[in-house]
Design a protein around this motif. Structure first.
Motif, mmCIF file in Angstrom:
data_model
loop_
_atom_site.group_PDB
_atom_site.id
_atom_site.type_symbol
_atom_site.label_atom_id
_atom_site.label_comp_id
_atom_site.label_asym_id
_atom_site.label_seq_id
_atom_site.Cartn_x
_atom_site.Cartn_y
_atom_site.Cartn_z
ATOM 1 N N GLY A 69 35.535 58.611 38.873
ATOM 2 C CA GLY A 69 36.307 59.800 38.527
ATOM 3 C C GLY A 69 37.479 59.481 37.624
ATOM 4 N N PHE A 70 38.138 58.363 37.863
ATOM 5 C CA PHE A 70 39.242 57.952 36.999
ATOM 6 C C PHE A 70 38.722 57.655 35.600
ATOM 7 N N ILE A 71 37.607 56.952 35.508
ATOM 8 C CA ILE A 71 37.039 56.598 34.208
ATOM 9 C C ILE A 71 36.665 57.855 33.422
ATOM 10 N N TYR A 72 36.098 58.858 34.121
ATOM 11 C CA TYR A 72 35.668 60.088 33.460
ATOM 12 C C TYR A 72 36.788 61.117 33.322
ATOM 13 N N GLY A 73 37.940 60.831 33.932
ATOM 14 C CA GLY A 73 39.063 61.760 33.825
ATOM 15 C C GLY A 73 38.999 62.935 34.769
ATOM 16 N N THR A 74 38.203 62.828 35.855
ATOM 17 C CA THR A 74 38.038 63.953 36.773
ATOM 18 C C THR A 74 38.693 63.716 38.134
ATOM 19 N N ILE A 75 39.367 62.573 38.307
ATOM 20 C CA ILE A 75 39.924 62.239 39.612
ATOM 21 C C ILE A 75 41.063 63.189 39.971
ATOM 22 N N LYS A 76 41.140 63.560 41.235
ATOM 23 C CA LYS A 76 42.223 64.399 41.753
ATOM 24 C C LYS A 76 43.334 63.507 42.303
ATOM 25 N N LEU A 77 44.556 64.043 42.329
ATOM 26 C CA LEU A 77 45.704 63.247 42.742
ATOM 27 C C LEU A 77 45.555 62.735 44.165
ATOM 28 N N ASP A 78 45.126 63.613 45.101
ATOM 29 C CA ASP A 78 44.986 63.165 46.482
ATOM 30 C C ASP A 78 43.894 62.104 46.614
ATOM 31 N N GLN A 79 42.864 62.197 45.791
ATOM 32 C CA GLN A 79 41.797 61.197 45.787
ATOM 33 C C GLN A 79 42.332 59.854 45.293
ATOM 34 N N PHE A 80 43.152 59.893 44.261
ATOM 35 C CA PHE A 80 43.741 58.663 43.739
ATOM 36 C C PHE A 80 44.636 57.996 44.774
ATOM 37 N N TRP A 81 45.510 58.767 45.411
ATOM 38 C CA TRP A 81 46.430 58.194 46.392
ATOM 39 C C TRP A 81 45.692 57.601 47.588
ATOM 40 N N LYS A 82 44.627 58.216 47.984
ATOM 41 C CA LYS A 82 43.875 57.728 49.144
ATOM 42 C C LYS A 82 43.198 56.394 48.852
ATOM 43 N N HIS A 83 42.732 56.206 47.618
ATOM 44 C CA HIS A 83 41.900 55.039 47.313
ATOM 45 C C HIS A 83 42.574 54.067 46.346
ATOM 46 N N ARG A 84 43.887 54.149 46.180
ATOM 47 C CA ARG A 84 44.512 53.370 45.110
ATOM 48 C C ARG A 84 44.412 51.858 45.335
ATOM 49 N N LEU A 85 44.409 51.382 46.591
ATOM 50 C CA LEU A 85 44.258 49.943 46.812
ATOM 51 C C LEU A 85 42.857 49.472 46.426
ATOM 52 N N SER A 86 41.853 50.274 46.759
ATOM 53 C CA SER A 86 40.487 49.940 46.339
ATOM 54 C C SER A 86 40.363 50.027 44.820
ATOM 55 N N LEU A 87 41.020 51.008 44.223
ATOM 56 C CA LEU A 87 40.992 51.139 42.766
ATOM 57 C C LEU A 87 41.666 49.948 42.091
ATOM 58 N N LEU A 88 42.738 49.464 42.693
ATOM 59 C CA LEU A 88 43.442 48.308 42.136
ATOM 60 C C LEU A 88 42.537 47.081 42.142
ATOM 61 N N ALA A 89 41.853 46.850 43.260
ATOM 62 C CA ALA A 89 40.938 45.706 43.340
ATOM 63 C C ALA A 89 39.819 45.832 42.312
ATOM 64 N N ALA A 90 39.277 47.037 42.170
ATOM 65 C CA ALA A 90 38.202 47.257 41.205
ATOM 66 C C ALA A 90 38.707 47.094 39.775
ATOM 67 N N ALA A 91 39.904 47.589 39.502
ATOM 68 C CA ALA A 91 40.477 47.461 38.160
ATOM 69 C C ALA A 91 40.676 45.999 37.796
ATOM 70 N N ASN A 92 41.086 45.207 38.761
ATOM 71 C CA ASN A 92 41.255 43.773 38.523
ATOM 72 C C ASN A 92 39.908 43.103 38.294
ATOM 73 N N LYS A 93 38.917 43.498 39.069
ATOM 74 C CA LYS A 93 37.580 42.900 38.976
ATOM 75 C C LYS A 93 36.901 43.237 37.654
ATOM 76 N N TYR A 94 37.057 44.489 37.197
ATOM 77 C CA TYR A 94 36.345 44.941 36.002
ATOM 78 C C TYR A 94 37.247 45.032 34.764
ATOM 79 N N SER A 95 38.466 44.494 34.883
ATOM 80 C CA SER A 95 39.397 44.424 33.734
ATOM 81 C C SER A 95 39.675 45.797 33.123
ATOM 82 N N ILE A 96 40.053 46.752 33.971
ATOM 83 C CA ILE A 96 40.411 48.089 33.491
ATOM 84 C C ILE A 96 41.927 48.215 33.627
ATOM 85 N N SER A 97 42.634 47.901 32.560
ATOM 86 C CA SER A 97 44.091 47.776 32.638
ATOM 87 C C SER A 97 44.778 49.107 32.921
#
Length: 749
Positions: free
Chosen positions: A220-248
């Motif tokens: 959802g973040f990549i496609y620009g459709t993520i909601k704020l509450d969705q981002f806040w709930k999963h931000r630690l998982s998103l951080l790990a994924a961003a580090n793994k896949y080099s999405i700065s």
């Protein structure tokens, strides 16, 4: 008359039509709105005609006065038709006295006044600040509309799976996406689909470390459709994924978000996350929260557990932060005679650290789990009588003494068959029936200071795999995993540690063209140290600091000579001398070269690799071998290699020993190479070569039973002195007592 006073507006243009001026000498229009202000026009007829433009008096004009850039046009319908156009004016308009336009002549007929606003700004009350326009740039407005339209299209593509061409398997569900979109935001995804890898062939990505909900947030973040509450709930998982896949972009967004809600219940977790992913702003924010704002008192119960597992460098940063926070408070206390909480804060922190240090065992002490041992130590099965003991797992980082020497003036801990992990299973799904040589993952090895990795590469299952040979071939029961997995771990580490340099030694059984594909797909090529820069005749390598600054931080050597010319991968023995591996290389007093290598004392190669591991790896036998015999072989190979200390020290099960082990051997080599001392722990900072500070000897260790049996124990040397050698580097408890004493000295001033 009311109609004659009305002003028509469209966009930024206002028009006032006066059919008859009449006998009066003054007319004022009705108010009209342009921007955020109500405006008036007035005409005064005397000897000359004066046209005025001014905002409606009131709170808006007073608090947010307009800075207008405009021009006026006056027209008479005639006959004949006549017009006058003013210059472009730019004025701060507060009242009717701030601007007028003088017309020399008043003609007969219908009279029209046009005002074209070229720009409107809210005037700043601060002279140092520039005023900003209330109207966006037209191109920005178009871009905003286009962006909104594009996001709508992307949302439809995602939710309705329009022409979706890739499947994403998570731990508990499946998602559909588009290769082009994933590849455009992540170099890792791009490599998957660019080269002949299984993701490209199967159009499937396996993300085995994310659940469906978290992965949906990532997509959802990549496609620009993520909601704020969705981002806040999963931000630690998103951080790990961003580090793994080099999405700065995701990584930066997560860091900013985690900074926003630091509190006493999460600050230690956030500090650990910041350290893990090298998030400097978040780390600084956590340290400020704890020490500048004094919230360390709120986490007294949790801090002990935190320090049991925290990295030593992080703890040193915490000490520095608390001392920095104390200094200005101390100065204010002296000037105002007010009591300060900082000394109590420092003392409390010292006591907490002493308590945590006292509860942690040091090198040679018995243990039952990793948590019993201090930072940088490992609880291994090397104790006598079946006991476990704390052994060193991490050498001293030579970078702490600078990076100004040639690369061949440093020594690096190296793991033999780094990928062959005890207890692992084959990625083919088959059981492994082969030897293993290490105990922890590549990522863990790198975090523990390993900087040399030995990998055996084979063409297998239409890919490059890390494998042990059986009759010269790779089989399901000897294949560990695809090489791309390990190479991505290396890339992730280099991404997060911009001052580290890694060397890969490839025992290469792949066909021509296989390795470039997998290295390109891993994203490691951006760190590649080119063959053209390697010294050809035994000269010095570039300075370590230059390799770091130029981001050429990955050295790769192959065992196939032809690949240097065809693939740009350096042929190892053109640059490295290497002793014999296996039992033949562990004979006391000898250091023969392996068959492919030049003689150990050849000066045409400026790097030295010392192997020290048995032909048949043994987790019990290695305890003795990685101790006194290893240190003894270090000196032997030095003498037989033209008085050169090894740049790479390769061992099996690097965390196992009777004490200091391979990390101690690396410290000894670095001591001689970096500063001319017997151990890098003795190097005196900012001093000339050979200036050493040798601490007083530690008490001898309590006697312990020698480890029983094991194939490695006969490979050379006694282990009786290894315990004493292990204590060359101060244990964790002594470190904390030293820091505590330093703090108490500071507090006494």
């Amino acid at each position: 008359m009311e109609r004659e006073n009305r002003v028509e507006t469209i966009s930024r243009l206002a028009q006032w039509r006066i059919d008859t001026f009449g006998p009066s000498s003054y007319r004022r229009s009705d108010s009209f709105k342009i921007g955020i202000w109500n405006w008036y026009l007035s005409v005064e007829k005397a000897r000359y005609v004066y046209v005025r433009l001014f905002p409606e008096p009131g709170r808006v004009a007073k608090e947010r006065p307009p800075l207008a850039r405009f021009l006026l046009r006056a027209c008479w319908s005639g006959p004949p038709r006549r017009s006058c156009v003013s210059p472009v004016h730019e004025h701060l308009l507060r009242s009717s006295e701030d601007f007028f336009w003088q017309l020399d002549t008043m003609y007969a007929g219908r009279f029209t006044i046009d005002v074209e606003f070229l720009d409107l700004k809210i005037a700043s009350n601060n002279a140092a600040e520039s005023s900003t326009s209330i109207w966006p740039n037209e191109s920005i407005a178009v871009q905003n509309i286009a962006s909104k339209s594009s996001l709508g299209c992307l949302s439809r593509m995602l939710t309705e799976s329009i022409h979706a061409d890739v499947t994403i398997n998570t731990t508990d569900g499946v998602l559909k996406a588009h290769k082009a979109i994933l590849a455009s935001c992540s170099p890792v995804f791009e490599s998957m689909f660019l080269h002949d890898l299984k993701e490209k062939e199967s159009s499937t990505i396996n993300i085995n470390d994310m659940c469906l909900e978290s992965c949906s947030a990532l997509i959802g973040f990549i496609y620009g459709t993520i909601k704020l509450d969705q981002f806040w709930k999963h931000r630690l998982s998103l951080l790990a994924a961003a580090n793994k896949y080099s999405i700065s972009d995701i990584k930066d967004c997560c860091e900013e978000s985690l900074l926003e809600d630091i509190n006493s219940s999460n600050v230690l977790e956030r500090l650990h996350v910041a350290w893990l992913y090298q998030l400097q702003k978040l780390k600084k924010g956590c340290l400020t929260y704890l020490f500048v704002f004094g919230k360390i008192y709120d986490v007294r119960e949790e801090i002990n557990s935190f320090f049991q597992h925290a990295d030593r460098e992080l703890m040193l940063e915490m000490f520095q932060e608390v001392i920095t926070a104390w200094k200005p408070i101390s100065r204010r206390r002296e000037s105002t005679s007010q009591p300060s909480m900082a000394p109590r804060l420092l003392l409390a922190l010292a006591l907490v650290l002493l308590a945590s240090g006292a509860s942690a065992a040091s090198v040679g002490d018995t243990c039952s789990s990793e948590g019993d041992c201090g930072a940088g130590l490992h609880c291994s099965d090397c104790g006598g009588g079946g006991d476990k003991t704390c052994t060193r797992a991490k050498p001293i980082d030579p970078l702490t003494h600078g990076t100004g020497l040639p690369f061949n003036n440093y020594s690096w801990l190296t793991t033999h068959n780094s990928y062959a992990l005890a207890g692992s299973s084959s990625a083919t799904g088959s059981a492994l029936i082969t030897q293993t040589n290490q105990e922890d993952t590549i990522t863990a090895q790198l975090k523990n200071g390993v900087r040399g990795l030995m990998l055996d590469t084979y063409d297998f299952n239409n890919d490059v795999w890390l494998c042990h040979s059986f009759q010269g071939k790779c089989f399901n029961f000897t294949a560990f995993q695809p090489a791309i997995n390990v190479l991505k771990e290396i890339r992730t580490f280099l991404d997060g540690n911009p001052s580290e340099v890694i060397t890969i030694f490839l025992e290469d059984y792949t066909a021509s063209g296989s390795l470039p594909k997998v290295f390109n797909a891993s994203g490691l090529m951006k760190y590649w140290f080119p063959v053209a820069k390697m010294p050809k005749s035994g000269g010095d390598w570039p300075l370590l600091k230059d390799m770091i600054s130029q981001n050429e931080r990955l050295l790769v050597f192959t065992s196939k000579k032809s690949k240097e010319a065809s693939e740009g991968i350096a042929y190892e023995w053109s640059y490295v001398v290497e002793n014999q591996y296996g039992n033949e290389g562990m004979v006391e007093g000898k250091c023969p070269n392996r068959a492919e290598s030049p003689a150990m004392d050849s000066k045409s190669q400026s790097l030295v690799l010392m192997n020290f591991f048995t032909t048949d790896p043994s987790q019990t036998g290695v305890c003795a071998n990685n101790s006194a015999p290893l240190v003894s072989m270090l000196k032997t190979c030095h003498d037989l290699s033209g008085n050169r200390w090894p740049n790479y020290i390769a061992v099996d099960f690097y965390m196992r020993s009777d004490g200091g082990g391979a990390p101690l051997a690396t410290d000894i080599a670095n001591g001689h190479l970096v500063c001319g001392c017997d151990n890098i722990a003795y190097c005196k900072a900012n001093s000339t070569f050979g200036t050493c500070v040798i601490p007083p000897p530690s008490p001898p260790p309590s006697p312990r039973k020698a480890p029983s049996g094991g194939k490695g124990t006969s490979a050379g040397g006694s282990s009786s002195s290894s315990g004493a050698m292990a204590r060359v580097v101060l244990p964790k408890l002594s470190f904390f007592f030293g820091v505590a004493l330093l703090i108490l000295v500071i507090l006494s001033y």
